[in-house]
Design a protein around this motif. Sequence first.
Motif: not given
Length: 214
Positions: A96-98, A75-76, A89-91
């Motif tokens: 990570y949270m998703q 995903r990253l 960085l925001k993405a």
Amino acid sequence: MGIKERKERHKEDLKTRILEAAKKLFVKEGYEATSIRKIAAEIEFSPTTIYLYYKDKTDIAYALHQEGFRLLRERLGTLVHVDAPFERLKAMGRVYMQFAVDHPDFYELMFIMKDPMQYLKEHHPEEEWPDGERVFDGLMQTVSACQASGYFSNMNPVEVAMLSWSVVHGLSSLYITSHFKHIADKCSSYALPDQEALLEKAFGAYVQMMQRMK
């Protein structure tokens, strides 16, 4: 397909079944209450069969831990096309949270349970945390790129990375343990959003704070 290939495929299929059964039981009954015997019963094999592939329960937990990190890295990895470092960085935080929202069982194994780390300590003392370090290295590279663009100029990059990780981990942990839901229910008179929206708003407040550090 030859005999050797069929045997190898059978072996991998069985390992997958063992891991899926273990993950299901870890979530349903808890790690401590799950035994090798219960995992074997779930897939209708003898415990001896499981020991052919895994040393013990912590070995299984660590294998799941590795699989979770593989999914997270995938995903990253989709964010490499985001050129602006701060936007990346925001993405990364949102991805990570998703991931925690979509895979709470893996998230708990990867970042909350102590057993995979105990497995490393006992069986691979020369390694500290290779899976976590690979993800953290990507975060550090993005923080360094942010600094090159003028963000966090007077801050230690390691501290910025640790702060960023701590925030999204804290938010994710509150979400998967339903603490967010509990607070939202108790504070319903304030018209708080649903749990996932609350997660996003909390992260948004953190991003605004980080933007002021430029």
